[in-house]
Design an enzyme around this catalytic site. Structure first.
Site, mmCIF file in Angstrom:
data_model
loop_
_atom_site.group_PDB
_atom_site.id
_atom_site.type_symbol
_atom_site.label_atom_id
_atom_site.label_comp_id
_atom_site.label_asym_id
_atom_site.label_seq_id
_atom_site.Cartn_x
_atom_site.Cartn_y
_atom_site.Cartn_z
ATOM 1 N N TYR A 143 0.813 -1.212 0.000
ATOM 2 C CA TYR A 143 0.000 0.000 0.000
ATOM 3 C C TYR A 143 0.854 1.272 0.000
ATOM 4 O O TYR A 143 0.376 2.355 -0.311
ATOM 5 C CB TYR A 143 -0.955 0.037 1.209
ATOM 6 C CG TYR A 143 -2.076 -0.985 1.152
ATOM 7 C CD1 TYR A 143 -2.206 -1.867 0.084
ATOM 8 C CD2 TYR A 143 -3.007 -1.075 2.172
ATOM 9 C CE1 TYR A 143 -3.218 -2.805 0.035
ATOM 10 C CE2 TYR A 143 -4.037 -2.012 2.131
ATOM 11 C CZ TYR A 143 -4.128 -2.880 1.055
ATOM 12 O OH TYR A 143 -5.137 -3.809 1.018
ATOM 13 N N LYS A 194 2.915 -15.367 1.682
ATOM 14 C CA LYS A 194 2.805 -16.084 0.409
ATOM 15 C C LYS A 194 4.248 -16.380 0.000
ATOM 16 O O LYS A 194 4.727 -15.973 -1.073
ATOM 17 C CB LYS A 194 2.049 -15.209 -0.608
ATOM 18 C CG LYS A 194 1.635 -15.914 -1.875
ATOM 19 C CD LYS A 194 0.501 -16.908 -1.700
ATOM 20 C CE LYS A 194 0.209 -17.594 -3.026
ATOM 21 N NZ LYS A 194 -0.641 -18.779 -2.891
ATOM 22 N N ASP A 250 -5.561 -6.640 5.722
ATOM 23 C CA ASP A 250 -6.752 -5.879 5.340
ATOM 24 C C ASP A 250 -7.867 -6.865 4.968
ATOM 25 O O ASP A 250 -9.006 -6.777 5.452
ATOM 26 C CB ASP A 250 -6.378 -5.012 4.125
ATOM 27 C CG ASP A 250 -7.442 -4.011 3.760
ATOM 28 O OD1 ASP A 250 -8.467 -3.956 4.456
ATOM 29 O OD2 ASP A 250 -7.256 -3.288 2.757
ATOM 30 N N ASP A 254 -11.167 -8.436 7.624
ATOM 31 C CA ASP A 254 -12.586 -8.274 7.265
ATOM 32 C C ASP A 254 -13.283 -9.629 7.246
ATOM 33 O O ASP A 254 -14.426 -9.761 7.701
ATOM 34 C CB ASP A 254 -12.728 -7.612 5.887
ATOM 35 C CG ASP A 254 -12.808 -6.098 5.997
ATOM 36 O OD1 ASP A 254 -12.331 -5.563 7.026
ATOM 37 O OD2 ASP A 254 -13.335 -5.453 5.071
#
Ligand code: NAD
Length: 362
Positions: A143, A194, A250, A254
């Site tokens: 980000y 990952k 993020d 959620d």
């Protein structure tokens, strides 16, 4: 023991002021229960700040934030400000606060209250007793990575790119937070990456593994993010603390929040070396703003986290959780968590009921 604290209160937009009013009731009860002196300083942030000053994060607000022992934020944004320049949008105030205050660690607990078992979309036996915490890196990763942008290839085709980059200190500091909070919970950390595809997260795994030697009392495991997304809906109770990067956190936080039923139930903490901010995970909910329909419990639970993490007072957090649990056990429900046979209440009444339960705790 320190007994005087400064708390910055930024209600923001939409339902923000409504839920903050209820949270402030709770702060005042704790203040008198523990004979503390809590100085609350309110300021504008988001769309209301833009209206008043032309800037979503005025200097005054940032100054108040920097003088506080902890910051309590409602929510920002709304349709009114969707058309204005990106740099002036209410949501920029959040990014501004996070980066100016160095809030690099986002803690999002997902805990199911027994009375709300049926509010989850998963079967009750999958979520009963669920209590996990996502520790998300908040100021680095893809980000924020440079270079980023939209451009043109040598062959003339348009392209766009972002950069996933993490330094060793960035991973170490968020890793330490995860191991430290795990010590106060069930002593398990699952680091999610990952590593099979992305060098940056292979590096993340190496740094976390090395750091673990300082926290040998904590059980560490590693999981690929795709598997974690699946495990969260298959068997979420296997997790205690999930430690992960900005983007993976993020998305996974959620997903984890929905296991518990409503977005109106989930608090969060954003921590840095010097400053800390607490807020519900939901937004300003313009569709229900001003109607006394908002669930204030996420904000009330955020107050508990503020006492625990910023004021180093563990008891108020436990009391607040107990008071919320008792209120739900008594059948009170805001519209978002309403079910048959329960007693529907508004924002203010829900706040009053939790306050009454809190007063009863000795
Ligand atoms: P939202 O979280 O505001 O609302 C999503 C849905 O959940 C809506 O139907 C809303 O009514 C409901 N909801 C949210 N909080 C609730 C509560 N406490 N009680 C009951 N119901 C609740 O998300 P959105 O609609 O995507 O965004 C609305 C605005 O909020 C946008 O401007 C967005 O940018 C902003 N936003 C702000 C934050 C923040 O301040 N941290 C976070 C997310 C979105």
């Amino acid at each position: 023991m320190k007994t005087e604290f400064n708390i910055a209160v930024f209600p923001g937009d939409g339902i923000g002021p409504e839920v903050i009013t209820e949270a402030v009731k709770i702060i005042k009860i704790i203040e008198s229960k523990l004979n503390l002196r809590i100085n609350l300083t309110e300021s504008l942030v988001g769309g209301c700040a833009y209206e008043a000053t032309g800037c979503p994060l005025p200097d005054d607000t940032l100054d108040i934030a920097k003088k506080a022992d902890g910051i309590l934020l409602g929510a920002v944004g709304g349709p009114k400000w969707e058309a204005i320049d990106f740099s002036l949008r209410p949501e920029r105030a959040l990014l501004g606060l996070r980066s100016s205050l160095g809030l690099y660690a986002n803690l999002r607990p997902a805990r199911i209250f027994p009375a709300l078992l049926n509010a989850s979309t998963l079967k009750p036996e999958v979520v009963v007793g669920l209590d996990l915490l996502v520790v998300r890196e908040l100021t680095g990763g893809i980000y924020f990575g440079e270079p980023r942008g939209v451009g043109t290839n040598d062959d003339g085709h348009k392209h766009a790119f972002n950069t996933l980059v993490y330094s060793e200190p960035e991973i170490q500091r968020i890793g330490k937070i995860a191991f430290d909070v795990a010590r106060k919970r069930n002593s398990k950390v699952c680091s999610v990456d990952k590593a099979n595809v992305l060098e940056a997260t292979g590096f993340w795994r190496d740094v976390v593994t090395k750091l673990h030697s300082q926290f040998s009392d904590i059980e560490l495991s590693h999981m690929y993010v795709d598997n974690c997304a699946m495990q969260l809906v298959r068997n979420p109770k296997q997790f205690d603390v999930i430690l992960t990067t900005n983007m993976f956190g993020d998305i996974l936080s959620d997903e984890a929040s929905m296991l518990t039923g409503s977005i109106g139930m989930l608090p969060s903490a954003s921590l840095g070396e010097k400053y800390s901010m607490y807020e519900p995970i939901h937004g300003s909910a313009p569709d229900i703003a001003g109607k006394d329909l908002a669930n204030p419990l996420a904000t009330i639970l955020s107050v508990g986290m503020l006492f625990k993490y910023s004021l180093n007072l563990e008891e108020p957090n436990k009391w607040i959780e107990m008071a919320v649990e008792a209120t739900l056990d008594n059948g009170a429900r805001t519209l978002d968590i309403m079910s048959d046979g329960m007693n529907q209440v508004g924002t203010q009444e829900m706040g009053d009921l939790v306050a009454t339960e809190l007063e009863k705790i000795n």
